[in-house]
Design a protein around this motif. Structure first.
Motif, PDB file in Angstrom:
ATOM      1  N   VAL A   1      -5.928  20.030 -19.787  1.00 26.36           N
ATOM      2  CA  VAL A   1      -4.300  19.566 -19.977  1.00 26.36           C
ATOM      3  C   VAL A   1      -3.793  18.111 -19.544  1.00 26.36           C
ATOM      4  N   GLY A   2      -3.725  17.066 -20.273  1.00 28.00           N
ATOM      5  CA  GLY A   2      -3.083  16.362 -19.566  1.00 28.00           C
ATOM      6  C   GLY A   2      -3.000  16.284 -17.799  1.00 28.00           C
ATOM      7  N   ARG A   3      -1.407  15.363 -17.861  1.00 32.00           N
ATOM      8  CA  ARG A   3      -0.865  15.338 -16.666  1.00 32.00           C
ATOM      9  C   ARG A   3      -0.527  16.412 -16.172  1.00 32.00           C
ATOM     10  N   LEU A   4      -1.132  16.448 -14.558  1.00 33.47           N
ATOM     11  CA  LEU A   4      -0.265  17.781 -13.804  1.00 33.47           C
ATOM     12  C   LEU A   4       1.032  17.737 -14.075  1.00 33.47           C
TER      13      LEU A   4
ATOM     14  N   ARG B   1       0.788  13.302   4.832  1.00 35.64           N
ATOM     15  CA  ARG B   1      -0.345  12.867   5.318  1.00 35.64           C
ATOM     16  C   ARG B   1      -1.128  12.455   4.187  1.00 35.64           C
ATOM     17  N   GLN B   2      -1.709  13.352   3.415  1.00 34.46           N
ATOM     18  CA  GLN B   2      -2.673  12.549   2.182  1.00 34.46           C
ATOM     19  C   GLN B   2      -2.450  11.418   2.363  1.00 34.46           C
ATOM     20  N   ARG B   3      -1.033  11.358   1.125  1.00 35.83           N
ATOM     21  CA  ARG B   3      -1.080  10.023   0.985  1.00 35.83           C
ATOM     22  C   ARG B   3      -1.571   9.104   1.964  1.00 35.83           C
ATOM     23  N   VAL B   4      -0.511   9.146   3.416  1.00 35.91           N
ATOM     24  CA  VAL B   4      -1.516   7.982   4.217  1.00 35.91           C
ATOM     25  C   VAL B   4      -2.748   7.828   4.238  1.00 35.91           C
ATOM     26  N   GLY B   5      -3.921   8.984   4.155  1.00 36.85           N
ATOM     27  CA  GLY B   5      -5.289   8.851   4.074  1.00 36.85           C
ATOM     28  C   GLY B   5      -5.587   8.385   3.164  1.00 36.85           C
ATOM     29  N   ILE B   6      -4.747   8.656   1.712  1.00 38.25           N
ATOM     30  CA  ILE B   6      -5.207   7.395   0.825  1.00 38.25           C
ATOM     31  C   ILE B   6      -5.122   6.380   1.135  1.00 38.25           C
ATOM     32  N   ALA B   7      -3.982   5.718   0.840  1.00 35.58           N
ATOM     33  CA  ALA B   7      -3.191   4.549   1.650  1.00 35.58           C
ATOM     34  C   ALA B   7      -4.665   3.695   2.269  1.00 35.58           C
ATOM     35  N   ARG B   8      -5.010   4.831   3.642  1.00 35.60           N
ATOM     36  CA  ARG B   8      -5.763   3.911   4.473  1.00 35.60           C
ATOM     37  C   ARG B   8      -7.251   3.373   3.604  1.00 35.60           C
ATOM     38  N   ALA B   9      -7.989   4.423   3.116  1.00 32.43           N
ATOM     39  CA  ALA B   9      -9.154   3.869   2.021  1.00 32.43           C
ATOM     40  C   ALA B   9      -8.734   3.388   1.220  1.00 32.43           C
ATOM     41  N   LEU B  10      -8.126   3.340   0.954  1.00 32.51           N
ATOM     42  CA  LEU B  10      -7.691   2.631  -0.199  1.00 32.51           C
ATOM     43  C   LEU B  10      -7.277   0.548  -0.074  1.00 32.51           C
TER      44      LEU B  10
ATOM     45  N   LEU C   1      -2.025  10.967  -8.506  1.00 37.80           N
ATOM     46  CA  LEU C   1      -2.378  10.130  -7.772  1.00 37.80           C
ATOM     47  C   LEU C   1      -2.965   8.890  -7.717  1.00 37.80           C
ATOM     48  N   LEU C   2      -4.305   9.813  -7.274  1.00 44.90           N
ATOM     49  CA  LEU C   2      -5.871   9.563  -7.931  1.00 44.90           C
ATOM     50  C   LEU C   2      -5.879   9.280  -8.691  1.00 44.90           C
ATOM     51  N   LYS C   3      -5.548  10.308 -10.178  1.00 43.45           N
ATOM     52  CA  LYS C   3      -5.953   9.419 -11.085  1.00 43.45           C
ATOM     53  C   LYS C   3      -5.246   7.987 -11.639  1.00 43.45           C
ATOM     54  N   ASP C   4      -4.109   8.481 -10.971  1.00 41.99           N
ATOM     55  CA  ASP C   4      -3.747   7.490 -11.392  1.00 41.99           C
ATOM     56  C   ASP C   4      -4.578   5.473 -10.572  1.00 41.99           C
ATOM     57  N   LEU C   5      -4.353   5.758  -9.270  1.00 46.65           N
ATOM     58  CA  LEU C   5      -4.998   4.715  -8.858  1.00 46.65           C
ATOM     59  C   LEU C   5      -6.377   4.541  -9.127  1.00 46.65           C
ATOM     60  N   GLN C   6      -7.189   5.725  -9.631  1.00 46.73           N
ATOM     61  CA  GLN C   6      -8.539   5.490 -11.104  1.00 46.73           C
ATOM     62  C   GLN C   6      -8.482   4.338 -11.831  1.00 46.73           C
ATOM     63  N   ALA C   7      -7.196   5.074 -12.733  1.00 50.08           N
ATOM     64  CA  ALA C   7      -6.989   3.933 -13.953  1.00 50.08           C
ATOM     65  C   ALA C   7      -6.417   2.702 -13.828  1.00 50.08           C
TER      66      ALA C   7
ATOM     67  N   LEU D   1       0.638  -0.952   0.098  1.00 48.86           N
ATOM     68  CA  LEU D   1       0.195   0.209   0.243  1.00 48.86           C
ATOM     69  C   LEU D   1       0.939   0.612  -0.129  1.00 48.86           C
ATOM     70  N   LEU D   2       1.273   1.202   1.302  1.00 44.25           N
ATOM     71  CA  LEU D   2       3.123   2.403   0.592  1.00 44.25           C
ATOM     72  C   LEU D   2       2.991   2.542  -0.173  1.00 44.25           C
ATOM     73  N   GLU D   3       3.402   1.787  -1.108  1.00 44.83           N
ATOM     74  CA  GLU D   3       4.604   2.120  -2.941  1.00 44.83           C
ATOM     75  C   GLU D   3       3.626   2.486  -3.204  1.00 44.83           C
ATOM     76  N   THR D   4       2.340   1.376  -3.500  1.00 46.08           N
ATOM     77  CA  THR D   4       1.162   1.667  -4.460  1.00 46.08           C
ATOM     78  C   THR D   4       0.309   3.720  -4.370  1.00 46.08           C
ATOM     79  N   CYS D   5       0.916   4.199  -3.164  1.00 42.98           N
ATOM     80  CA  CYS D   5       1.001   5.442  -2.638  1.00 42.98           C
ATOM     81  C   CYS D   5       1.941   6.679  -2.393  1.00 42.98           C
ATOM     82  N   GLY D   6       3.443   6.254  -3.101  1.00 45.18           N
ATOM     83  CA  GLY D   6       3.887   6.628  -3.278  1.00 45.18           C
ATOM     84  C   GLY D   6       4.704   6.643  -1.955  1.00 45.18           C
ATOM     85  N   LEU D   7       4.854   6.061  -1.117  1.00 50.88           N
ATOM     86  CA  LEU D   7       5.391   6.346   0.542  1.00 50.88           C
ATOM     87  C   LEU D   7       6.946   5.135   0.711  1.00 50.88           C
ATOM     88  N   GLN D   8       7.572   5.227   0.979  1.00 51.80           N
ATOM     89  CA  GLN D   8       8.733   4.768   1.529  1.00 51.80           C
ATOM     90  C   GLN D   8       8.773   3.716   2.367  1.00 51.80           C
TER      91      GLN D   8
END
Ligand SMILES: Nc1ncnc2c1ncn2[C@@H]1O[C@H](COP(=O)(O)OP(=O)(O)OP(=O)(O)O)[C@@H](O)[C@H]1O
Ligand code: SF4
Ligand code: SF4
Ligand SMILES: [Mg+2]
Lengths: 353, 330
Positions: free
Chosen positions: B270-273, A160-169, A196-202, A137-144
């Motif tokens: 635009v595409g990606r930011l 912190r927002q990445r952690v929030g996203i990871a928890r939701a995910l 990040l949100l767009k990548d996760l959605q895709a 999960l950490l990796e998916t959300c760009g954390l180390q």
């Protein structure tokens, strides 16, 4: 064909109590008759100004608040009818991300504990593989990986927002309500989180209900946009259409009022005067009439229904009329900016290899 | 650029530190900026870059301790504000220097009516009689577009909406015809349609009064719309300074370029930011070289070891970067 998430006639009124007996003397109509669909991998944005009921829509549809009326269905299952037990299972499918991840993260839990909790609760991990799942999960959300042992206060806002996203995910939800997820972040970090949100959605096909006051951010996130004024949707349209031909005077004024980062285009002339009216005492007829340059007598007495106009739905008696609020066209981004950005990005690519 | 006139405000090499829990945070380091009468200067940058500390310093409102003015001068009309006594400063604040903050409740006192606060300031700074002060207070509230000022003058701040409170604060800041107005994120807490009204109002008042304005904001849109000149700050430093049109036409510093590119556009799809990977270094970190080096793809050995000074690439356009101007393929 039914959509993944169907919200129909969602309504939430809060009682106003006064006096020592706390008698109900009226109610705030925070959300009125709100309907929309969210498809798989789709983002429905809800935009509007403070107090318009955006967050209440999000919380009510998740049953974090009890609705006054209306229905919500996820994959055909009526959410409002579920027993508490069944609702606990349903929560797995419907998650939320808040503006202030700090307020929603337990300060005494490490990131690993925060993420392990929902995984174990919903039986998505065992004691043996939970550490690995947290690491994924950490990796998916760009954390180390070393972030796992840290506490929320040790993180920057974006982390912190990445952690929030990871928890939701963590629970692999079908739908995530994102309530102003990037509003507290600086632009450079905001861009990271939006991407990040767009990548996760895709990747996972999640549907987002993306609540925001920022129409520029929404343009990047949304498939469709619902504009809310005083608890009601006043316009809803596919994203390109909403920005190309905004029809409701309120939508037009929101787009017009956003200051453009181009000094050659000094567009800030306030498009509408006056304040947002109070939801306790909404204006008669069309709630926007006290601020609307197009308002006629009819607007003061008769509330416009949300009606279909091409691919859009609009609640305005005069939606077909020639618009009077100019929304300002495209602004210029300098060649120098584009060229230098290209140089920096090329250098960054090279660094990676 | 006309530079003959002595600037109204001339900040030279300002350094401000905070001593917290055994660490020294260099919140502002070697910041220089100047502002002429009748001009609007934007100070832009992301959270924690030192914008507010800079503006608080000019008003001498940095809390001491933990804050400490560690160097430099703040010349206001030729006089170094850092050498004035507290009582001399109190005369300037609300008098020749007006201030507006993001959250009006920090400068409006909740226990007094709006009118009372403006009247009080008028009697202290301009020596107006009670009657004259009341008339002027109503006039000011009218000027800032508060509806029915004659009755609202007796309202308490909490009886007003956010936008109205911001109008009252502007009335208070401008009551004594200040030479300098310092506005720290004056519209950040407001909805976008109200922000447009307040920016309109500030522009109108500025051209009417000729006051110099220092506008602190994180919003490049607001800068483009309202400022004559801009200073871009990063991690306690000025990294770029230019007339607004130059900055947007020809951004030089890698941070400025990244920041501008990261702003989502409302006008076109635009595409990606574009993003700036990484984060701002923590304020207590000791960095010998350029503070942007950890996020800059052009960083060289020199960047990591030597701090780049702000130098003019063209008249009035200063950049603190060893590798500016960035070479682009023709
Ligand atoms: N009273 C204080 N005590 C300790 N540190 C402080 C204090 N005030 C500011 N700082 C520090 O000084 C640095 C600069 O802060 P400043 O408030 O000027 O940032 P800013 O650019 O205004 O940010 P924002 O956009 O968030 O308002 C930060 O690292 C901050 O943590
Ligand atoms: S219905 Fe009337 S008042 Fe309402 S938005 Fe349309 S024109 Fe304006
Ligand atoms: S001095 Fe070096 S590290 Fe700093 S911005 Fe310029 S190129 Fe980048
Ligand atoms: Mg600040």
């Amino acid at each position: 064909m039914s959509a993944m998430l169907e919200v129909r006639n969602l309504t939430k009124h809060f009682p106003i109590r006064r006096g020592v007996l706390r008698r109900v003397v009226g109610n705030v109509q925070a959300v009125n008759d709100v309907s929309f669909d969210v498809g798989e991998g789709e983002t429905l944005a809800i935009v509007g100004e403070s107090g318009c009921g955006k967050s209440t829509i999000g919380r009510t549809l998740l049953r974090l608040l009890t609705p006054t009326g209306g229905t919500v269905a996820l994959d055909g299952t009526p959410v409002m009818d579920l027993s508490d037990d069944d609702m606990r299972q349903m929560r797995r499918q419907m998650q939320i991300i808040f503006q202030d991840p700090f307020g929603s993260l337990n300060p005494r839990m490490t990131v690993a504990e925060t993420l392990a909790e929902p995984l174990l609760l919903h039986g998505l991990a065992t004691r043996d593989d939970v550490a690995q799942k947290v690491a994924d999960l950490l990796e998916t959300c760009g954390l180390q990986p070393w972030h796992a042992g840290r506490f929320p206060h040790e993180f920057s806002g974006g982390q912190r927002q990445r952690v929030g996203i990871a928890r939701a995910l963590a629970t692999r939800p079908r739908v995530i309500v994102c309530d102003e997820p990037v509003s507290a972040l600086d632009v450079s970090v905001q861009a990271q989180i939006v991407n990040l949100l767009k990548d996760l959605q895709a990747k996972f096909g999640i549907g987002y209900v993306f609540i925001s006051h920022d129409l520029a951010v929404v343009r990047h996130m949304a498939s469709r946009v619902a504009v809310v004024y005083l608890g009601r949707i006043v316009e809803e349209a596919p994203v390109e259409e909403l920005y190309a031909t905004p029809r409701h005077p309120y939508t037009r004024s929101l787009i017009a009022a956003a200051p453009r980062p181009d000094p050659a285009m000094r567009n800030v002339r306030a498009p509408v005067q006056g304040d947002l009216p109070s939801a306790m005492n909404p204006p008669s007829g069309c709630a926007f009439h006290p601020r609307c340059p197009l308002a006629q007598d009819r607007c003061r007495s008769e509330r416009p229904e949300l009606r279909q106009l091409g691919k859009a739905r609009v609640a305005c008696h005069f939606a077909e009329a020639e618009p009077v609020i100019e929304t300002a066209g495209e602004h210029r981004q300098s060649d120098a900016l584009r060229q230098r950005l290209a140089v920096l990005e090329a250098a960054r690519e090279k660094e990676k290899t | 650029m006309e530079q003959r006139e002595a600037p109204l405000l001339d900040v030279r090499d300002l350094a401000v530190e905070f001593h917290v829990g055994g660490t020294v945070q260099r919140a502002v380091q070697g910041v220089s900026l100047s502002l002429n009468r009748g001009r609007t200067l934007g100070v832009v940058g992301e959270s924690g870059c030192g914008k507010s500390v800079t503006s608080l310093s000019i008003m001498r409102l940095v809390p001491q301790p933990p804050g400490k003015y560690a160097g430099g001068q703040i010349l206001f009309d030729g006089q170094d504000l850092l050498t004035l006594s507290e009582s001399e400063m109190r005369k300037l604040r609300g008098g020749r220097i007006g201030m507006i903050f993001q959250e009006p409740m920090t400068s409006l006192n909740p226990v007094y009516t709006c009118g009372h606060q403006i009247e009080e300031s008028l009697s202290v700074h301009s020596g107006l009689s009670k009657k004259a002060a009341r008339e002027r207070a109503i006039e000011m509230l009218d000027l800032v577009g508060l509806p029915s000022p004659k009755s609202r003058v007796d309202d308490y701040p909490h009886q007003l909406s956010g936008g109205q409170r911001q109008r009252v604060m502007i009335a208070l800041a401008l009551a004594n015809d200040p030479d300098l107005l310092i506005a720290d994120e004056p519209t950040t807490a407001l909805d976008v349609t109200i922000q447009a009204q307040i920016l309109d109002l500030m522009g109108e008042l500025r051209s009417r009064t000729g006051a110099a304005v220092m506008l602190v904001t994180h919003d490049l849109g607001v800068v483009a719309q309202t400022c004559d000149d801009v200073v871009v700050m990063y991690a306690g430093r000025v990294v770029e300074r230019a007339p607004t049109a130059d900055l947007f036409a020809d951004p030089q510093h890698p941070y400025t370029v990244g920041l501008m590119a990261a702003v989502p556009r409302i006008d076109t799809a635009v595409g990606r930011l574009a993003t700036i990977p990484g984060t701002v270094p923590p304020p207590w970190s000791k960095i010998a070289g350029c503070r942007f080096a950890s996020r800059c793809p052009l960083a060289s050995e020199q960047c990591r070891t030597q701090d780049p000074p702000l130098r003019d690439l063209s008249p009035g356009h200063g950049v603190a970067c060893w590798h500016a101007p960035i070479e682009v393929a023709a």
